[in-house]
Write a protein that holds these residues in place. Structure first.
Motif, PDB file in Angstrom:
ATOM      1  N   ASN A 141      -9.793   3.780   1.812  1.00 26.89           N
ATOM      2  CA  ASN A 141      -9.244   3.142   2.874  1.00 26.89           C
ATOM      3  C   ASN A 141      -9.667   2.098   3.480  1.00 26.89           C
ATOM      4  O   ASN A 141      -9.136   1.012   4.031  1.00 26.89           O
ATOM      5  N   ALA A 142     -11.047   2.033   3.757  1.00 30.86           N
ATOM      6  CA  ALA A 142     -11.852   0.960   4.389  1.00 30.86           C
ATOM      7  C   ALA A 142     -11.640  -0.261   3.095  1.00 30.86           C
ATOM      8  O   ALA A 142     -11.685  -1.569   3.671  1.00 30.86           O
ATOM      9  N   PHE A 143     -12.018   0.059   1.808  1.00 32.32           N
ATOM     10  CA  PHE A 143     -11.795  -0.755   0.922  1.00 32.32           C
ATOM     11  C   PHE A 143     -10.502  -1.761   0.986  1.00 32.32           C
ATOM     12  O   PHE A 143     -10.642  -3.021   0.846  1.00 32.32           O
ATOM     13  N   TYR A 144      -9.589  -1.070   1.136  1.00 35.06           N
ATOM     14  CA  TYR A 144      -8.364  -1.779   1.118  1.00 35.06           C
ATOM     15  C   TYR A 144      -8.285  -2.721   2.264  1.00 35.06           C
ATOM     16  O   TYR A 144      -7.621  -3.791   2.111  1.00 35.06           O
ATOM     17  N   LYS A 145      -8.678  -1.995   3.430  1.00 37.98           N
ATOM     18  CA  LYS A 145      -8.386  -2.874   4.693  1.00 37.98           C
ATOM     19  C   LYS A 145      -9.234  -4.067   4.526  1.00 37.98           C
ATOM     20  O   LYS A 145      -8.907  -5.116   5.237  1.00 37.98           O
ATOM     21  N   ASN A 146     -10.378  -3.975   4.039  1.00 35.29           N
ATOM     22  CA  ASN A 146     -11.249  -5.213   3.876  1.00 35.29           C
ATOM     23  C   ASN A 146     -11.027  -6.199   2.939  1.00 35.29           C
ATOM     24  O   ASN A 146     -11.442  -7.114   2.797  1.00 35.29           O
ATOM     25  N   ASN A 147     -10.027  -5.876   1.978  1.00 35.39           N
ATOM     26  CA  ASN A 147      -9.591  -6.867   1.386  1.00 35.39           C
ATOM     27  C   ASN A 147      -8.007  -7.199   1.594  1.00 35.39           C
ATOM     28  O   ASN A 147      -7.202  -7.460   0.632  1.00 35.39           O
ATOM     29  N   GLU A 148      -7.666  -7.246   2.762  1.00 33.65           N
ATOM     30  CA  GLU A 148      -6.481  -8.127   3.373  1.00 33.65           C
ATOM     31  C   GLU A 148      -5.130  -7.056   3.129  1.00 33.65           C
ATOM     32  O   GLU A 148      -4.037  -7.544   3.208  1.00 33.65           O
ATOM     33  N   PHE A 149      -5.412  -5.781   2.945  1.00 35.64           N
ATOM     34  CA  PHE A 149      -4.211  -4.910   3.054  1.00 35.64           C
ATOM     35  C   PHE A 149      -4.130  -4.221   4.496  1.00 35.64           C
ATOM     36  O   PHE A 149      -5.147  -3.739   5.140  1.00 35.64           O
ATOM     37  N   ASN A 150      -2.910  -4.312   4.819  1.00 35.47           N
ATOM     38  CA  ASN A 150      -2.792  -3.667   6.345  1.00 35.47           C
ATOM     39  C   ASN A 150      -1.980  -2.321   6.118  1.00 35.47           C
ATOM     40  O   ASN A 150      -1.115  -2.169   5.251  1.00 35.47           O
ATOM     41  N   GLN A 151      -2.368  -1.482   6.697  1.00 33.31           N
ATOM     42  CA  GLN A 151      -1.980  -0.125   6.805  1.00 33.31           C
ATOM     43  C   GLN A 151      -0.341  -0.339   7.659  1.00 33.31           C
ATOM     44  O   GLN A 151      -0.384  -0.512   8.924  1.00 33.31           O
ATOM     45  N   VAL A 152       0.527   0.183   6.826  1.00 34.00           N
ATOM     46  CA  VAL A 152       2.015  -0.082   7.611  1.00 34.00           C
ATOM     47  C   VAL A 152       2.763   1.270   7.617  1.00 34.00           C
ATOM     48  O   VAL A 152       3.800   1.393   8.033  1.00 34.00           O
ATOM     49  N   GLY A 153       1.938   2.853   7.111  1.00 34.74           N
ATOM     50  CA  GLY A 153       2.666   3.639   7.468  1.00 34.74           C
ATOM     51  C   GLY A 153       1.632   4.811   6.776  1.00 34.74           C
ATOM     52  O   GLY A 153       0.575   4.867   6.417  1.00 34.74           O
ATOM     53  N   SER A 154       2.085   5.987   7.062  1.00 35.30           N
ATOM     54  CA  SER A 154       1.316   7.266   6.554  1.00 35.30           C
ATOM     55  C   SER A 154       2.707   8.317   6.261  1.00 35.30           C
ATOM     56  O   SER A 154       3.841   8.282   6.840  1.00 35.30           O
ATOM     57  N   VAL A 155       2.168   9.047   5.190  1.00 36.93           N
ATOM     58  CA  VAL A 155       2.989  10.558   4.540  1.00 36.93           C
ATOM     59  C   VAL A 155       2.021  11.666   4.807  1.00 36.93           C
ATOM     60  O   VAL A 155       1.042  11.439   4.289  1.00 36.93           O
ATOM     61  N   GLU A 156       2.413  12.614   5.446  1.00 40.33           N
ATOM     62  CA  GLU A 156       1.922  13.728   5.817  1.00 40.33           C
ATOM     63  C   GLU A 156       2.430  14.664   4.840  1.00 40.33           C
ATOM     64  O   GLU A 156       3.425  14.986   4.386  1.00 40.33           O
ATOM     65  N   GLN A 157       1.228  15.633   4.323  1.00 38.09           N
ATOM     66  CA  GLN A 157       1.403  16.675   3.641  1.00 38.09           C
ATOM     67  C   GLN A 157       2.513  16.565   2.424  1.00 38.09           C
ATOM     68  O   GLN A 157       3.509  17.347   2.274  1.00 38.09           O
ATOM     69  N   TYR A 158       1.856  15.390   1.543  1.00 41.27           N
ATOM     70  CA  TYR A 158       3.061  15.279   0.615  1.00 41.27           C
ATOM     71  C   TYR A 158       2.325  16.162  -0.535  1.00 41.27           C
ATOM     72  O   TYR A 158       1.238  16.043  -0.973  1.00 41.27           O
ATOM     73  N   ASP A 159       3.498  16.750  -1.462  1.00 42.49           N
ATOM     74  CA  ASP A 159       3.106  17.790  -2.619  1.00 42.49           C
ATOM     75  C   ASP A 159       2.916  16.631  -3.733  1.00 42.49           C
ATOM     76  O   ASP A 159       3.965  16.292  -4.497  1.00 42.49           O
ATOM     77  N   ASN A 160       1.735  16.327  -4.224  1.00 41.23           N
ATOM     78  CA  ASN A 160       1.481  15.443  -5.455  1.00 41.23           C
ATOM     79  C   ASN A 160       1.214  16.144  -6.723  1.00 41.23           C
ATOM     80  O   ASN A 160       0.814  15.902  -7.571  1.00 41.23           O
ATOM     81  N   GLY A 161       1.724  17.597  -6.624  1.00 41.55           N
ATOM     82  CA  GLY A 161       1.567  18.343  -7.933  1.00 41.55           C
ATOM     83  C   GLY A 161       0.535  19.247  -7.783  1.00 41.55           C
ATOM     84  O   GLY A 161       0.328  20.120  -8.995  1.00 41.55           O
ATOM     85  N   GLU A 162      -0.444  18.951  -7.122  1.00 42.05           N
ATOM     86  CA  GLU A 162      -1.666  19.889  -7.251  1.00 42.05           C
ATOM     87  C   GLU A 162      -2.188  20.243  -5.771  1.00 42.05           C
ATOM     88  O   GLU A 162      -2.449  21.376  -5.700  1.00 42.05           O
ATOM     89  N   ASP A 163      -1.706  19.749  -4.643  1.00 44.35           N
ATOM     90  CA  ASP A 163      -2.041  20.216  -3.455  1.00 44.35           C
ATOM     91  C   ASP A 163      -1.208  19.315  -2.390  1.00 44.35           C
ATOM     92  O   ASP A 163      -0.469  18.440  -2.762  1.00 44.35           O
TER      93      ASP A 163
END
Length: 175
Positions: A141-163
């Protein structure tokens, strides 16, 4: 890394790409992350072979040495649609599977790969790049922020097929 170049992966590069993805999944696992754990079991939810056929996978070389790969989707996957909502504008690229060669961690190679992904977005005249990142991975997360990416949202408790996991959504705007 001024002599770095980005090229579209070809089908004959499939094993190179799979090796990079596996090495990165192993690196993440060694750091205590379950991110990309499916790759360690031989699962490929993004079907990299088909992505290569669609010319959406890139290899980055520095001094003729393969340092990493990334995928840029111009059309949303079901995963992207779940996170970002349906978008038929095709005005952005979706960044997936950014992976470094073994031994490239800690050498600013990840920054180079993001710069090359941005370069592709500029050449294709896209308004920006979208990506998702596991919320619990503070380093990434810090890596992306340090490379000019802005956090624009969040998704909570998404089932990614593993957890169930929380994800942060990032956008880089092509100005």
């Amino acid at each position: 890394m001024g002599d770095a170049k980005v090229v579209q992966a070809q089908l004959e590069d499939l094993n190179k790409v799979k090796t990079l993805l596996f090495e990165t999944a192993k690196w993440l696992n060694d750091k205590g992350s379950t991110q990309w754990a499916g790759l360690l079991k031989g699962e490929d939810v993004h079907n990299i072979q088909e992505a290569i056929k669609r010319k959406e996978v890139y290899l980055v070389y520095h001094s003729d040495f393969l340092v990493g790969t990334f995928a840029l989707w111009s059309k949303q996957t079901a995963w992207d649609e779940d996170f970002w909502g349906r978008d038929s504008t095709n005005d952005v690229l979706y960044l997936h599977r950014l992976a470094l060669s073994e031994g490239e961690h800690g050498k600013n190679t990840g920054n180079l790969l993001l710069d090359k992904a941005k370069e592709v977005a500029r050449l294709e005249k896209k308004s920006g790049l979208r990506l998702d990142c596991v919320a619990s991975n503070r380093y990434l997360n810090a890596f992306y922020k340090n490379n000019e990416f802005n956090q624009v949202g969040s998704v909570e408790q998404y089932d990614n097929g593993e957890d169930l996991q929380d994800y942060h959504l990032y956008f880089w705007e092509n100005k």
